[in-house]
Design a protein around this motif. Structure first.
Motif: not given
Lengths: 275, 282
Positions: A197-205, B163-167
């Protein structure tokens, strides 16, 4: 009219000069006070700000008085100048570090490279900024200890501020056996990342074979997580990768060395086939 | 109802003549991974939003909620998979309230922003205003209620959290992530899992603009619910090819829907902006 003598050696013109100097000095002191109050009020505690303003006002007052005294006909004289110079020199040497820290504190307050609550690394000390004082900066280390770093050190050393972005990258190197399929391992890791859940989609790994080590094929993993919880994610996720890879038959190898015997006779004795 | 199949469609555009969302299949189709958040049309008993008398017990969809009276006050417990919550509440509250809340609290409140990834591109013709329908994740708040006062005691969700980062890394905003297909009419959803956003896209510019995502601010996000639907209405005004402004409107999608309790009210935090300016690309 301007030459009216108020008392011997002191004319009305001189009195007007004195009034003008006092007035200009007052305006300068007031302007500096307003400027400093506006620029420093967010960065300093009220008592520290008051102290700085008092010091600035005293400096301006001394300057104004030194301009006025000669107008009254009092000659400060060479001896006073020499005495002042010597005292200044002594004070300068004695208070060098205090003044340096003070000036550094002012520059830090204006430049604001760190703020309260930021996670930083300064001069090898890692932790959270607890207080930024006029002479020193207080950091609470990860071990709970309090570090007082003189502002001169803060100002002259490189500062790493980890709190300037909302996300943070961390990295793992995972070594697998040469007999295991690196693509399978990467696919398993990718699935784990998608589910986390906490590993982000963007920035991609990023997950790729980085190098072929002495004992293992080394896969590099670069992951992004929210800044406030990245370390918890880092601690928890590596073990998850290890157990999942192991449950899929992919193992992390121990260091190993293959020994080849050059002497055929000795090899035969030991029952090992050589070249 | 038009449903976008991610495997075959490349982008969508809004037809100003018919007002429909048109599906355009490109010869060089963009490969989009199959949506992980594909909705399951669960036909089990739903969680009923609104007021419930204490003692209260719920056993639905793998969730067990118990709120019992005890000598001290109330004992609340919830289990859901491996997650377990137990609280003793010293109160004389008479009711428990189940309400949909702004979907930015689980697994941890890290950000007030929700990013909806459309999964495919939408091209919007200049000088047009059109509505599209999206889905968004639901979080359910558990409140105890006394005389005109509510207190939040727990939040849970059945939807997947990511979660994701916008920008970009320098100036981007952390957002709760959700992927939704684009609909021109109301899709069937599980009201315990997902809600519906009616998004009005306004393109007052003189350029064709391509959009892939929308970011919403939880402050001022007023949700409305009925027995079978949780909804919100929002606008997305395109300012240029890179900038847009989104705002959640405080009106229900259908008449008769009730307003949910807001956790992120703008009057509690007057400095918080209700709108969100998307300036890092669309």
């Amino acid at each position: 009219m301007w030459n009216i003598t108020l008392y011997p050696g002191f004319t009305l013109l001189r009195l007007i000069f004195v009034i003008i100097i006092v007035f200009v000095g007052y305006i300068i002191a007031k302007s500096i006070t307003i400027f400093l109050r506006r620029s420093l009020k967010d960065n300093l505690k009220p008592n520290e700000l008051r102290m700085i303003l008092k010091v600035v006002n005293i400096i301006v007052a001394i300057f104004v008085i030194s301009l006025i005294i000669p107008i009254f006909g009092v000659n400060l004289g060479l001896s006073l100048l020499v005495a002042g110079g010597v005292i200044g020199l002594v004070l300068g040497f004695a208070c060098q570090s205090i003044i340096t820290n003070f000036i550094s504190g002012l520059f830090l307050a204006v430049e604001r490279p760190i703020k309260l609550g930021n996670v930083v690394s300064i001069d090898g000390k890692d932790g959270t900024v607890e207080d930024i004082k006029i002479m020193s900066t207080i950091i609470r280390g990860y071990d709970g200890y309090i570090y007082r770093i003189p502002n001169e050190t803060v100002f002259t050393h490189s500062i790493t501020n980890f709190s300037t972005t909302s996300v943070r990258r961390f990295e793992y190197t995972i070594g697998i056996r040469y007999s295991d399929d690196a693509n399978d391992a990467i696919e398993i890791i990718n699935d784990l990342i998608k589910e986390h859940e906490y590993i982000l989609i963007n920035p991609a790994h990023q997950a790729f074979v980085d190098n072929l080590g002495d004992n293992s094929v080394n896969i590099i993993l670069r992951l992004w997580a929210p800044e406030s919880i990245w370390y918890n994610v880092k601690m928890e996720f590596l073990n998850k990768i290890k157990t999942t890879l192991e449950s899929n038959g992919i193992e992390m190898p121990f260091p190993q060395r293959t020994v080849w015997y050059g002497d055929k006779t000795d090899s035969d004795k030991l029952g090992i086939a050589g070249n | 109802m038009l449903k976008c199949d991610f495997r075959s469609c490349s982008f969508l555009f809004i037809n100003i003549f018919s007002g429909e969302i048109m599906k355009v299949t490109s010869t060089s189709s963009i490969k989009v991974p199959r949506g992980k958040h594909k909705i399951k049309h669960i036909r089990t008993k739903q969680i009923t939003f609104g007021f419930h008398k204490i003692p209260f017990r719920l056993r639905e969809k793998g969730i067990t909620i118990d709120l019992k009276r005890s000598e001290q006050g109330l004992v609340y417990s919830r289990t859901m998979g491996e997650e377990s919550v137990k609280k003793v509440i010293l109160t004389n509250a008479t009711h428990l309230v189940l309400n949909p809340v702004e979907p930015v609290n689980k697994p941890k409140h890290l950000t007030p922003y929700l990013l909806i990834d459309f999964g495919s591109e939408i091209l919007v013709q200049p000088k047009t205003n059109r509505n599209i329908i999206l889905r968004f994740p639901l979080e359910i708040g558990v409140f105890v209620a006394g005389k005109k006062k509510y207190h939040l005691i727990d939040i849970f969700t059945l939807s997947k959290q990511k979660y994701t980062l916008y920008g970009d890394v320098r100036v981007g905003d952390l957002c709760r992530y959700w992927r939704s297909e684009i609909y021109s009419s109301m899709p069937k959803v599980d009201p315990d899992l997902e809600g519906i956003i009616e998004l009005k896209i306004l393109n007052p510019t003189s350029k064709w603009i391509e959009i892939n995502q929308a970011v919403f601010n939880a402050y001022g996000m007023q949700l409305f619910y009925s027995k079978e639907l949780v909804s919100l209405k929002a606008t997305m005004e395109l300012k240029s090819e890179l900038v847009a402004e989104t705002e959640v409107l405080g009106s229900p999608l259908k008449p008769g829907m009730k307003q949910a309790i807001e956790l992120y009210t703008s009057f509690r935090a007057p400095v918080m902006q209700k709108k969100y300016v998307m300036e890092c690309g669309l």
